[in-house]
Design a protein around this motif. Sequence first.
Motif, PDB file in Angstrom:
ATOM      1  N   ARG A 271       7.525  -4.344   6.705  1.00 17.01           N
ATOM      2  CA  ARG A 271       8.406  -3.193   6.508  1.00 17.01           C
ATOM      3  C   ARG A 271       7.553  -1.973   6.196  1.00 17.01           C
ATOM      4  NH1 ARG A 271      12.779  -2.287   1.763  1.00 17.01           N
ATOM      5  NH2 ARG A 271      10.896  -2.647   0.566  1.00 17.01           N
ATOM      6  N   GLU A 272       7.963  -0.829   6.723  1.00 20.10           N
ATOM      7  CA  GLU A 272       7.234   0.424   6.480  1.00 20.10           C
ATOM      8  C   GLU A 272       8.245   1.531   6.206  1.00 20.10           C
ATOM      9  OE1 GLU A 272       3.897   3.344   8.606  1.00 20.10           O
ATOM     10  OE2 GLU A 272       4.490   1.445   9.543  1.00 20.10           O
ATOM     11  N   ILE A 273       8.072   2.239   5.087  1.00 13.41           N
ATOM     12  CA  ILE A 273       8.985   3.303   4.681  1.00 13.41           C
ATOM     13  C   ILE A 273       8.212   4.621   4.651  1.00 13.41           C
ATOM     14  CG2 ILE A 273      10.534   4.135   2.880  1.00 13.41           C
ATOM     15  CD1 ILE A 273      10.810   1.245   1.931  1.00 13.41           C
ATOM     16  N   THR A 274       8.737   5.636   5.326  1.00  9.98           N
ATOM     17  CA  THR A 274       8.062   6.935   5.411  1.00  9.98           C
ATOM     18  C   THR A 274       9.022   8.047   5.015  1.00  9.98           C
ATOM     19  OG1 THR A 274       6.648   6.139   7.206  1.00  9.98           O
ATOM     20  CG2 THR A 274       6.800   8.524   6.899  1.00  9.98           C
ATOM     21  N   TYR A 275       8.549   8.957   4.155  1.00  8.57           N
ATOM     22  CA  TYR A 275       9.304  10.151   3.767  1.00  8.57           C
ATOM     23  C   TYR A 275       8.502  11.384   4.145  1.00  8.57           C
ATOM     24  CZ  TYR A 275      11.546   6.920   0.384  1.00  8.57           C
ATOM     25  OH  TYR A 275      12.177   5.873  -0.213  1.00  8.57           O
ATOM     26  N   TRP A 276       9.172  12.362   4.747  1.00  7.65           N
ATOM     27  CA  TRP A 276       8.651  13.716   4.877  1.00  7.65           C
ATOM     28  C   TRP A 276       9.492  14.603   3.958  1.00  7.65           C
ATOM     29  CZ3 TRP A 276       4.276  15.116   7.327  1.00  7.65           C
ATOM     30  CH2 TRP A 276       3.744  14.232   8.262  1.00  7.65           C
TER      31      TRP A 276
ATOM     32  N   GLU B 159       0.849  -1.191   0.000  1.00  5.90           N
ATOM     33  CA  GLU B 159       0.000   0.000   0.000  1.00  5.90           C
ATOM     34  C   GLU B 159       0.883   1.239   0.000  1.00  5.90           C
ATOM     35  OE1 GLU B 159      -2.851   0.207   3.096  1.00  5.90           O
ATOM     36  OE2 GLU B 159      -3.739  -1.752   2.681  1.00  5.90           O
ATOM     37  N   ILE B 160       0.434   2.278  -0.714  1.00  4.12           N
ATOM     38  CA  ILE B 160       1.144   3.561  -0.731  1.00  4.12           C
ATOM     39  C   ILE B 160       0.142   4.667  -0.402  1.00  4.12           C
ATOM     40  CG2 ILE B 160       2.446   5.216  -2.108  1.00  4.12           C
ATOM     41  CD1 ILE B 160       3.450   2.915  -3.795  1.00  4.12           C
ATOM     42  N   ARG B 161       0.496   5.491   0.581  1.00  2.35           N
ATOM     43  CA  ARG B 161      -0.319   6.649   0.959  1.00  2.35           C
ATOM     44  C   ARG B 161       0.514   7.904   0.738  1.00  2.35           C
ATOM     45  NH1 ARG B 161      -0.504   2.845   5.059  1.00  2.35           N
ATOM     46  NH2 ARG B 161      -2.523   1.806   5.352  1.00  2.35           N
ATOM     47  N   GLU B 162      -0.079   8.888   0.090  1.00  2.00           N
ATOM     48  CA  GLU B 162       0.630  10.142  -0.164  1.00  2.00           C
ATOM     49  C   GLU B 162      -0.263  11.327   0.168  1.00  2.00           C
ATOM     50  OE1 GLU B 162       3.932   9.382  -3.569  1.00  2.00           O
ATOM     51  OE2 GLU B 162       1.883   9.604  -4.305  1.00  2.00           O
ATOM     52  N   LEU B 163       0.316  12.334   0.815  1.00  2.00           N
ATOM     53  CA  LEU B 163      -0.353  13.593   1.109  1.00  2.00           C
ATOM     54  C   LEU B 163       0.587  14.727   0.738  1.00  2.00           C
ATOM     55  CD1 LEU B 163      -1.802  12.823   4.660  1.00  2.00           C
ATOM     56  CD2 LEU B 163      -3.113  12.950   2.527  1.00  2.00           C
ATOM     57  N   ARG B 164       0.013  15.834   0.268  1.00  2.00           N
ATOM     58  CA  ARG B 164       0.851  16.977  -0.102  1.00  2.00           C
ATOM     59  C   ARG B 164       0.056  18.262   0.018  1.00  2.00           C
ATOM     60  NH1 ARG B 164       3.978  17.781  -5.859  1.00  2.00           N
ATOM     61  NH2 ARG B 164       1.846  17.948  -6.605  1.00  2.00           N
TER      62      ARG B 164
ATOM     63  N   TYR C 226       4.202  14.054   2.295  1.00  2.33           N
ATOM     64  CA  TYR C 226       4.274  12.848   3.119  1.00  2.33           C
ATOM     65  C   TYR C 226       4.042  11.638   2.217  1.00  2.33           C
ATOM     66  CZ  TYR C 226       2.546   9.249   6.410  1.00  2.33           C
ATOM     67  OH  TYR C 226       2.335   8.096   7.105  1.00  2.33           O
ATOM     68  N   ARG C 227       4.916  10.645   2.336  1.00  2.00           N
ATOM     69  CA  ARG C 227       4.766   9.402   1.565  1.00  2.00           C
ATOM     70  C   ARG C 227       5.015   8.225   2.493  1.00  2.00           C
ATOM     71  NH1 ARG C 227       7.738   5.676  -1.759  1.00  2.00           N
ATOM     72  NH2 ARG C 227       6.590   5.123  -3.665  1.00  2.00           N
ATOM     73  N   ASN C 228       4.097   7.258   2.456  1.00  2.00           N
ATOM     74  CA  ASN C 228       4.177   6.104   3.351  1.00  2.00           C
ATOM     75  C   ASN C 228       3.907   4.833   2.559  1.00  2.00           C
ATOM     76  OD1 ASN C 228       2.130   4.319   5.376  1.00  2.00           O
ATOM     77  ND2 ASN C 228       4.129   4.831   6.193  1.00  2.00           N
ATOM     78  N   LEU C 229       4.873   3.921   2.558  1.00  2.00           N
ATOM     79  CA  LEU C 229       4.715   2.626   1.894  1.00  2.00           C
ATOM     80  C   LEU C 229       4.675   1.537   2.951  1.00  2.00           C
ATOM     81  CD1 LEU C 229       6.346   1.278  -1.313  1.00  2.00           C
ATOM     82  CD2 LEU C 229       6.515  -0.085   0.779  1.00  2.00           C
TER      83      LEU C 229
ATOM     84  N   GLY D 203       6.548  20.838 -12.801  1.00  2.00           N
ATOM     85  CA  GLY D 203       7.786  20.183 -12.406  1.00  2.00           C
ATOM     86  C   GLY D 203       8.025  20.359 -10.918  1.00  2.00           C
ATOM     87  N   THR D 204       8.436  19.277 -10.233  1.00  2.00           N
ATOM     88  CA  THR D 204       8.601  19.313  -8.778  1.00  2.00           C
ATOM     89  C   THR D 204       9.904  18.631  -8.366  1.00  2.00           C
ATOM     90  OG1 THR D 204       6.193  19.111  -8.526  1.00  2.00           O
ATOM     91  CG2 THR D 204       7.531  18.757  -6.558  1.00  2.00           C
ATOM     92  N   TYR D 205      10.618  19.271  -7.444  1.00  2.00           N
ATOM     93  CA  TYR D 205      11.758  18.656  -6.768  1.00  2.00           C
ATOM     94  C   TYR D 205      11.356  18.444  -5.314  1.00  2.00           C
ATOM     95  CZ  TYR D 205      16.364  18.141  -4.594  1.00  2.00           C
ATOM     96  OH  TYR D 205      17.432  17.690  -3.874  1.00  2.00           O
ATOM     97  N   ASP D 206      11.450  17.199  -4.830  1.00  2.00           N
ATOM     98  CA  ASP D 206      11.106  16.874  -3.448  1.00  2.00           C
ATOM     99  C   ASP D 206      12.375  16.710  -2.623  1.00  2.00           C
ATOM    100  OD1 ASP D 206       8.079  16.379  -3.000  1.00  2.00           O
ATOM    101  OD2 ASP D 206       8.459  15.402  -4.920  1.00  2.00           O
ATOM    102  N   TYR D 207      12.627  17.673  -1.761  1.00  3.03           N
ATOM    103  CA  TYR D 207      13.788  17.617  -0.867  1.00  3.03           C
ATOM    104  C   TYR D 207      13.413  16.790   0.361  1.00  3.03           C
ATOM    105  CZ  TYR D 207      17.331  19.107   2.471  1.00  3.03           C
ATOM    106  OH  TYR D 207      18.332  19.131   3.413  1.00  3.03           O
ATOM    107  N   LEU D 208      14.217  15.780   0.673  1.00  2.00           N
ATOM    108  CA  LEU D 208      13.920  14.905   1.808  1.00  2.00           C
ATOM    109  C   LEU D 208      14.230  15.612   3.124  1.00  2.00           C
ATOM    110  CD1 LEU D 208      13.068  12.013   2.697  1.00  2.00           C
ATOM    111  CD2 LEU D 208      15.518  11.481   2.783  1.00  2.00           C
ATOM    112  N   LEU D 209      13.203  15.856   3.920  1.00  2.00           N
ATOM    113  CA  LEU D 209      13.383  16.430   5.252  1.00  2.00           C
ATOM    114  C   LEU D 209      13.742  15.349   6.260  1.00  2.00           C
ATOM    115  CD1 LEU D 209      10.301  18.830   5.295  1.00  2.00           C
ATOM    116  CD2 LEU D 209      12.690  19.456   4.902  1.00  2.00           C
ATOM    117  N   GLU D 210      13.019  14.247   6.186  1.00  2.00           N
ATOM    118  CA  GLU D 210      13.263  13.133   7.108  1.00  2.00           C
ATOM    119  C   GLU D 210      12.685  11.866   6.494  1.00  2.00           C
ATOM    120  OE1 GLU D 210      11.167  11.927  11.139  1.00  2.00           O
ATOM    121  OE2 GLU D 210      12.691  13.460  11.551  1.00  2.00           O
ATOM    122  N   GLY D 211      13.400  10.768   6.645  1.00  2.00           N
ATOM    123  CA  GLY D 211      12.906   9.487   6.181  1.00  2.00           C
ATOM    124  C   GLY D 211      13.328   8.393   7.135  1.00  2.00           C
TER     125      GLY D 211
END
Length: 296
Positions: A174-179, A131-136, A159-162, A201-209
């Motif tokens: 396993r659970e992977i989360t990106y802010w 499952e993949i959940r995304e919020l923006r 926010y991205r959560n797999l 066009g979007t660049y996503d800078y990783l704040l925390e993962g």
Amino acid sequence: MKLFLFILLFAVQSFAQSQSSSRRPSSALQTSPKYSAPIAFKTYTTKLKNPKDRSFQLGAKVDSYSYEEPGVMKEDGQFTGLAAKYTSQKIRYNSHIEGEGSLLKGKVNYKGSLQDGAGNTVPFSATESQEIRELRGLWIFESEISKTRLVSPFVGLGYRNLVDPREHSFDYRREITYWTMPVGARVNLFNKPRHSSDITGTYDYLLEGNVKTKLSDLDARASDLNQFQQGGYGLRVSWDNRFMFQDTPAFASLYYQTWDMEQTRTAQSELFGTTGTFKEPANKTRVLGFTAGMLF
């Protein structure tokens, strides 16, 4: 193949609509009630007017997905689900707010290897559900670059959560989360009474993962891991369209997205009676997707 056929049919229909609307006399465009506001794409207008109503869109989403840890393993598959977006009225600084989210479920084909009790590597493959959940949320600033075109830079929070559940005896949860902080721009290609089109066009800078790994699914004595991502980024480009499907306001978007992540910090845990050091390897994700639905 079904995804690409659907995209091709949409492109042909969009071209036909733009050609038919360009042949209509301007007086017909001004007097026909089918083409009047608020149907004509409230957020992006050639005169930078405020949207007359709050805008909401809801549709279906299909992703062709590939994930790879080079030299270690690879997954590929297809995800389907729902996507929604809300666009606010214009606020200060000639700007507005957008919020969007999606929930996708799918199956991936895993190809990798296992280690037997003697430390030998054995090829292994399986089909797994994920499952993949995304919020923006985006703060978008509108700027006129010509009398008929807008450019809209933006910044926001993502926010991205797999979630990868356990499905067989050799598997573990396993659970992977990106802010992330998305930064980019949207350029309006054209505005016509029945069809408006943008490139974003979007660049996503990783704040925390972080990556949570349930080693206890393999060995009850093992400690579960919570490893932090050391760095990474995402890129996304999309072709976004708002148009009239017969007499119904609709939207459709084609997009390509990538995630390139560095390895996580190492962590120690006991597994099968031996204390070892674990890390999530550097990895790459590639997504080709399509979403379409209705505007409200």
